[in-house]
Design an enzyme around this catalytic site. Structure first.
Site, PDB file in Angstrom:
ATOM      1  N   SER A  26      74.294   4.474   2.236  1.00 36.92           N
ATOM      2  CA  SER A  26      75.115   4.849   3.388  1.00 36.92           C
ATOM      3  C   SER A  26      76.294   3.895   3.551  1.00 36.92           C
ATOM      4  O   SER A  26      76.339   2.825   2.948  1.00 36.92           O
ATOM      5  CB  SER A  26      74.265   4.787   4.660  1.00 36.92           C
ATOM      6  N   LYS A  27      77.222   4.318   4.410  1.00 33.38           N
ATOM      7  CA  LYS A  27      78.392   3.493   4.693  1.00 33.38           C
ATOM      8  C   LYS A  27      77.942   2.136   5.248  1.00 33.38           C
ATOM      9  O   LYS A  27      78.539   1.108   4.952  1.00 33.38           O
ATOM     10  CB  LYS A  27      79.291   4.208   5.708  1.00 33.38           C
ATOM     11  N   ARG A  28      76.875   2.167   6.036  1.00 37.05           N
ATOM     12  CA  ARG A  28      76.374   0.925   6.623  1.00 37.05           C
ATOM     13  C   ARG A  28      75.953  -0.084   5.538  1.00 37.05           C
ATOM     14  O   ARG A  28      76.203  -1.276   5.659  1.00 37.05           O
ATOM     15  CB  ARG A  28      75.209   1.222   7.566  1.00 37.05           C
TER      16      ARG A  28
END
Ligand code: GLU
Length: 509
Positions: free
Chosen positions: A263-265
């Site tokens: 994910s972007k996180r």
């Protein structure tokens, strides 16, 4: 394969394209090219709630940057145009009605209040609510109302949707080119909405199947997250009486730590991009870094992505796009998720860096040089980059590695000064200056030959002389071989830098 291969990449413009999406596009492209087929780009924008301005342009630019060519589709045109679903809206109602007519689908008029009441009732009995065969006849639908009542509701402008009437207790048997044979009992599935009167638009499921059919798609290659929709898609093909394409569901891209979807996180936390290009959200202004802006070469990014979930069955790691096309097959795509390793991405970039010619490097390095106020010929920019490329992973690394070629040192690294600017060394530098001044052919080989012979003749320490010279020419204890530096700088600049050190830096006691 007798039938012509036609594949499609069908993203929804709901934000920037995740690198997993780029990989889906890439595998479609490789498969198409490997089979002499066509690659189609269809934009699935029927969910107006999730539409994000700029996302479609972002997708197209990303594919272009990666070298993934589109044969038919948005931005290109083709025999099945338009390829943007919002421009095909008139097409879908007819198909939804065809299913109602044939008993495969039904109208549902339930309001959210009615649905909520039923959900509560269900949950009150400790059951999980599903919109399926257990409720479709309890709600106001064309299964529970008379044809006259249905007509009346439609005519007076009530909102309606068309839902698929999922068969009860039937086993759907499916074949996936990656996962093999899959079975699902229909009683575990709900009655998905196919069409909504409120915006006169189909949902993903209907539009996707209708368009894949009309666009003569032979293979649907998409992310694993669509596998749960496959039984419905199979049944829709059956309901329409159409031939099905073949399906291949690609494994997920996993976090570097292994567990869960990348994910972007993860990228923000660990300092790597998960999107091909930089993105700024038009609504929140939030930004996301991109591989392009982070200095990755598109060839390196594509090479790295290709190997995340596919393997060539050999030890080869470096592939040009053409080599990927030639080697690619769905049989070698793995069933299990592929763990993303940020260091491996850097490694790929470094490999591509090392293989670039001086001319290619010059073109990429010139903007960095200009940013630092350095104006030099492409020849010199390329030569400096070429000398140091083996130590660089990114073009921006080259500045630190080569700046002394372009800017004479006026300050000197303290550690090196303490170590070498003392004892006999300043006097030796005066001597080596004389030797250098006597050389006419300042080529690397000649300078090396003459100076080394002089050092040997004098019985001086090679290290002492070279490190003192390095202090004068580079100002620090870094850089390539000393004769690379003298050859690059030329005689005049070499002597000037030596003179500057002699005149400006007092030897340490
Ligand atoms: N529009 C879907 C998506 O955003 C396409 C899924 C498919 O390829 O069928 O991924």
């Amino acid at each position: 394969m007798s039938q012509q291969v036609r594949v499609r990449f069908a993203p929804s413009p709901t934000g920037p394209l995740h690198m997993g999406g780029v990989r889906t596009a890439l595998y479609n492209y490789l498969f198409a090219r490997n089979h002499g087929g066509k690659m189609i780009l269809r934009i699935e924008d029927t969910d107006s709630q999730r539409f994000v301005p700029g996302a479609e342009e972002y997708i197209i630019e990303s594919l272009h940057w990666c070298g993934i060519e589109i044969d038919e589709g948005v931005g290109v045109g083709g025999p099945h145009a338009p390829y943007r679903q919002s421009e095909r809206r008139e097409i879908y109602l007819k198909y939804a009605l065809q299913l109602v007519e044939a008993g495969w689908a039904y109208y549902a008029f339930d309001t959210s209040a009615e649905l909520d009441a039923l959900r509560k009732e269900c949950e009150g009995r400790g059951e999980t609510f599903a919109y399926n065969y257990t409720v479709r006849e309890k709600l106001p639908t064309s299964l529970s109302l008379t044809p006259e009542e249905v007509r009346e509701r439609i005519d007076r402008g009530d909102q309606w949707v068309i839902r698929f009437k999922m068969p009860v207790d039937e086993t759907v048997e499916m074949d996936d080119l990656i996962r093999g044979h899959v079975k699902v009992n229909t009683s575990t599935l709900d009655d998905k909405v196919l069409y909504k009167s409120v915006d006169a638009l189909p949902t993903y499921h209907l539009a996707n199947i209708v368009d894949d059919h009309l666009m003569e798609i032979s293979h649907v290659i998409r992310g694993e997250e669509w596998l749960p929709s496959l039984p419905l898609h199979y049944l829709l093909y059956r309901a329409f009486g159409w031939d099905r394409p073949q399906f291949a569901h690609l494994p997920l891209l996993l976090k570097p730590t292994g567990g869960g979807k990348l994910s972007k996180r993860d990228g923000d936390k660990m300092g790597f991009p998960v999107f091909p290009l930089f993105w700024r959200s038009p609504s929140t202004g939030e930004t996301a870094r991109g591989y392009r802006e982070d200095g990755y070469f598109p060839e390196a990014f594509v090479n790295m992505l290709a190997l995340l979930g596919w393997n060539p069955g050999t030890e080869q790691e470096l592939f040009s796009m053409q080599e990927l096309i030639d080697a690619f097959s769905l049989e070698r795509v793995s069933k299990s998720g592929a763990r993303f390793q940020p260091d491996k991405a850097k490694w790929f970039n470094a490999q591509y860096m090392h293989h670039k010619s001086d001319a290619e490097l010059a073109a990429l390095f010139q903007p960095v040089l200009r940013e630092h106020g350095v104006e030099v010929s492409d020849e010199l920019a390329g030569r400096a980059a070429g000398i140091m490329k083996e130590r660089a992973s990114f073009i921006t690394d080259l500045w630190d590695l080569t700046s002394y070629f372009f800017v004479a040192p006026h300050e000197y690294e303290e550690k090196q000064v303490k170590k070498y600017w003392k004892g006999d060394n300043p006097a030796r530098l005066v001597e080596v200056r004389e030797v250098l001044a006597s050389i006419d052919d300042f080529s690397l080989e000649n300078t090396e030959r003459v100076v080394n012979a002089w050092i040997a003749e004098k019985g001086y320490g090679m290290g002492q002389i070279m490190n003192t010279l390095r202090l004068a020419l580079v100002g620090a204890g870094k850089g390539p071989g000393m004769y690379d530096v003298t050859a690059f700088l030329g005689k005049e600049e070499t002597l000037r830098r030596i003179d500057y050190l002699l005149a400006n830096l007092k030897p340490v006691e």
